[in-house]
Design an enzyme around this catalytic site. Structure first.
Site, PDB file in Angstrom:
ATOM      1  N   GLU A  36     -12.314   8.124  10.911  1.00  0.00           N
ATOM      2  CA  GLU A  36     -12.005   9.073  11.879  1.00  0.00           C
ATOM      3  C   GLU A  36     -13.279  10.027  12.015  1.00  0.00           C
ATOM      4  O   GLU A  36     -13.602  10.585  10.971  1.00  0.00           O
ATOM      5  CB  GLU A  36     -10.894   9.849  11.453  1.00  0.00           C
ATOM      6  CG  GLU A  36     -10.065  10.016  12.871  1.00  0.00           C
ATOM      7  CD  GLU A  36      -9.541   8.780  13.623  1.00  0.00           C
ATOM      8  OE1 GLU A  36     -10.080   8.547  14.509  1.00  0.00           O
ATOM      9  OE2 GLU A  36      -8.422   8.421  13.361  1.00  0.00           O
ATOM     10  N   ASP A  39     -17.381   7.458  14.536  1.00  0.00           N
ATOM     11  CA  ASP A  39     -18.124   6.835  15.586  1.00  0.00           C
ATOM     12  C   ASP A  39     -19.346   7.326  16.173  1.00  0.00           C
ATOM     13  O   ASP A  39     -20.441   6.924  16.327  1.00  0.00           O
ATOM     14  CB  ASP A  39     -17.163   5.915  16.552  1.00  0.00           C
ATOM     15  CG  ASP A  39     -16.580   7.013  17.627  1.00  0.00           C
ATOM     16  OD1 ASP A  39     -16.464   8.365  17.142  1.00  0.00           O
ATOM     17  OD2 ASP A  39     -15.772   6.811  18.416  1.00  0.00           O
ATOM     18  N   GLY A 124      -2.119  10.907  26.187  1.00  0.00           N
ATOM     19  CA  GLY A 124      -2.499  12.085  25.507  1.00  0.00           C
ATOM     20  C   GLY A 124      -2.128  12.351  23.928  1.00  0.00           C
ATOM     21  O   GLY A 124      -2.081  12.989  23.340  1.00  0.00           O
ATOM     22  N   SER A 128      -5.328   6.242  22.839  1.00  0.00           N
ATOM     23  CA  SER A 128      -6.421   5.628  23.575  1.00  0.00           C
ATOM     24  C   SER A 128      -5.739   5.129  24.817  1.00  0.00           C
ATOM     25  O   SER A 128      -6.092   4.077  25.494  1.00  0.00           O
ATOM     26  CB  SER A 128      -7.168   4.575  22.798  1.00  0.00           C
ATOM     27  OG  SER A 128      -8.288   4.846  22.249  1.00  0.00           O
ATOM     28  N   GLU A 162     -16.471   7.391  30.820  1.00  0.00           N
ATOM     29  CA  GLU A 162     -16.060   8.502  29.939  1.00  0.00           C
ATOM     30  C   GLU A 162     -16.703   9.667  29.744  1.00  0.00           C
ATOM     31  O   GLU A 162     -16.532  10.800  29.788  1.00  0.00           O
ATOM     32  CB  GLU A 162     -15.161   8.016  28.648  1.00  0.00           C
ATOM     33  CG  GLU A 162     -14.301   9.231  28.009  1.00  0.00           C
ATOM     34  CD  GLU A 162     -12.851   8.874  27.693  1.00  0.00           C
ATOM     35  OE1 GLU A 162     -12.530   7.573  27.870  1.00  0.00           O
ATOM     36  OE2 GLU A 162     -12.181   9.662  27.317  1.00  0.00           O
ATOM     37  N   ASP A 174     -12.920   3.509  21.035  1.00  0.00           N
ATOM     38  CA  ASP A 174     -11.723   3.363  21.664  1.00  0.00           C
ATOM     39  C   ASP A 174     -11.965   2.181  22.755  1.00  0.00           C
ATOM     40  O   ASP A 174     -11.203   1.194  22.897  1.00  0.00           O
ATOM     41  CB  ASP A 174     -11.024   4.513  22.368  1.00  0.00           C
ATOM     42  CG  ASP A 174     -10.852   5.677  21.354  1.00  0.00           C
ATOM     43  OD1 ASP A 174     -10.866   5.364  20.091  1.00  0.00           O
ATOM     44  OD2 ASP A 174     -10.914   6.806  21.846  1.00  0.00           O
TER      45      ASP A 174
HETATM   46  C1  GLA Z   1     -11.438   9.914  20.116  1.00  0.00           C
HETATM   47  C2  GLA Z   1     -12.635   9.461  20.675  1.00  0.00           C
HETATM   48  C3  GLA Z   1     -13.170   8.478  19.768  1.00  0.00           C
HETATM   49  C4  GLA Z   1     -13.309   8.952  18.386  1.00  0.00           C
HETATM   50  C5  GLA Z   1     -12.155   9.490  17.836  1.00  0.00           C
HETATM   51  C6  GLA Z   1     -12.158  10.307  16.425  1.00  0.00           C
HETATM   52  O1  GLA Z   1     -10.557   8.981  20.023  1.00  0.00           O
HETATM   53  O2  GLA Z   1     -12.468   8.788  22.027  1.00  0.00           O
HETATM   54  O3  GLA Z   1     -14.669   7.990  20.247  1.00  0.00           O
HETATM   55  O4  GLA Z   1     -14.608  10.009  17.929  1.00  0.00           O
HETATM   56  O5  GLA Z   1     -11.582  10.548  18.824  1.00  0.00           O
HETATM   57  O6  GLA Z   1     -12.313   9.387  15.514  1.00  0.00           O
END
Ligand code: GLA
Length: 384
Positions: A36, A39, A124, A128, A162, A174
């Site tokens: 987490e 990315d 939300g 995703s 995005e 995502d």
């Molecule tokens: C959101 C973002 C992802 C990632 C996560 C945290 O989902 O869209 O790109 O950074 O937070 O891991």
């Protein structure tokens, strides 16, 4: 579940536009098992697409008009493809408009279309829903206009939509998961090279999503602050090692040696990223060898790090994680997605998944808010 969603979106399309759609595209939401906030640091992630998502019913138009009807709000938004420009209108339709804008910007022959959108992934909640909307809209627009579907390239374009149209500085996880995952498997992704490994979820394991019901309105600014702290840690470490490209390149040894010279907040954020970046590969290995206890322990370590070092958990997320972990059938649990609210995810024995989900719901604030469900690793964006 998908067939119900497809029937709903078809009915919505017929109501909104007075004829049958030409086709329907579906893209999944996701949970992240581990990795987490890695990315956007060029690191590793281990997400899994889930069997809830967004469906887009479509029909090509021969003019430039893009009309998008939402099942959730009942509204129809419209504009000409050629007139779409950021900045941001701050509406749900930005996700679709942004995708059309990014596709056109990449030179793809995208034109007008009538689209109806429906989803069954909670909005939300950190699952995703926005990437599922972007990727299903891209799949629909590509099919309507005969654009060849390149999943990796389209994931990148949806991320661009995005970042630049919606104004959210997310990484690629995502959109990549929605575009490239495989049924029955989690996806180990190197966010620098975009190399992937598909990792089967063992038959004896299940993944339970636990939605706290809490949505955080400040999530976007808090997310951007975390990114800025990572940049700041990287800039300081580059004074010692100029060749570093991202926090992904920082070793635990370098971080320990430089820790006294780092700003305390940037130090904590970097400590999370450097340790977290090793967990996706380790968890993939544990899943491949069927060592669910080791896989679960990595998830629980990740939660502690997100809570104490990255500071993106909440009392509600900590509570559902603790409730899940107190259950004998749970191997490990953690918040999933950006944090600040939304969902947690637990790795559990398949036979006990339903009982664990009901137990957590009952015990979390007297069962008022949490909604827990068992999810299956789903297929990426496709036409039905
Ligand atoms: C959101 C973002 C992802 C990632 C996560 C945290 O989902 O869209 O790109 O950074 O937070 O891991």
């Amino acid at each position: 579940m998908e067939s119900r969603l497809v029937a709903r979106v078809r009915a919505r399309y017929l109501e909104a536009f007075g004829e049958e759609p030409e086709g329907v595209a579906v893209a999944p939401g996701r949970v992240n098992l581990v990795g987490e906030h890695t990315d956007y640091n060029d690191g590793f992630v281990l997400p899994m697409a889930i069997d809830r998502g967004v469906a887009v019913a479509f029909r090509r138009r021969d003019d430039e008009r893009l009309r998008v009807h939402s099942d959730a709000t009942g509204e129809t938004w419209e504009a000409d493809v050629g007139s779409l420009t950021p900045p941001v209108y701050a509406r749900w339709s930005d996700y679709v408009a942004g995708v059309a804008w990014a596709m056109a910007g990449a030179g793809q022959p995208v034109g007008g279309a009538d689209l109806a959108v429906a989803g069954d992934v909670p909005i939300g909640a950190g699952l995703s829903s926005s990437a599922a909307l972007e990727v299903s809209a891209a799949r629909a627009l590509a099919a309507a206009h005969g654009v060849c579907w390149d999943p990796v390239g389209m994931a990148r374009l949806c991320q661009r939509a995005e970042n630049e149209f919606v104004g959210m500085a997310c990484g690629v996880m995502d959109q990549f998961t929605a575009a490239c995952s495989r049924a029955g498997q989690a996806l180990l992704l190197d966010c620098r090279s975009l190399d992937t490994e598909h990792v089967p979820l063992p038959e004896s394991a299940a993944v339970v999503v636990m939605d706290t019901g809490v949505r955080r309105s400040l999530a976007r600014s808090a997310y951007n602050e975390r990114r800025a702290a990572c940049e700041s840690a990287l800039a300081s470490l580059r004074r010692v090692e100029p060749g570093l490209r991202a926090l992904r390149d920082v070793t635990p040894e370098l971080l320990a040696a430089e820790a006294p010279r780092l700003d305390p907040i940037a130090r904590k954020r970097a400590a999370h990223v450097v340790a977290e970046n090793r967990r996706p590969g380790a968890m993939a290995e544990a899943l491949l060898t069927g060592d669910l206890a080791a896989a679960g322990a990595l998830m629980s370590d990740s939660h502690a790090s997100l809570r104490d070092l990255y500071e993106v958990s909440s009392s509600e997320l900590d509570r559902v994680v603790q409730l899940a972990r107190s259950h004998g059938a749970c191997f490990g649990a953690r918040l999933t997605g950006a944090g600040f609210g939304g969902c947690a995810v637990a790795l559990v024995e398949r036979d006990a998944a339903e009982a664990l989900a009901r137990d957590v719901e009952r015990r979390y604030r007297g069962g008022m808010l949490a909604s827990c469900f068992d999810c299956r690793p789903a297929e990426c964006a496709h036409l039905v």
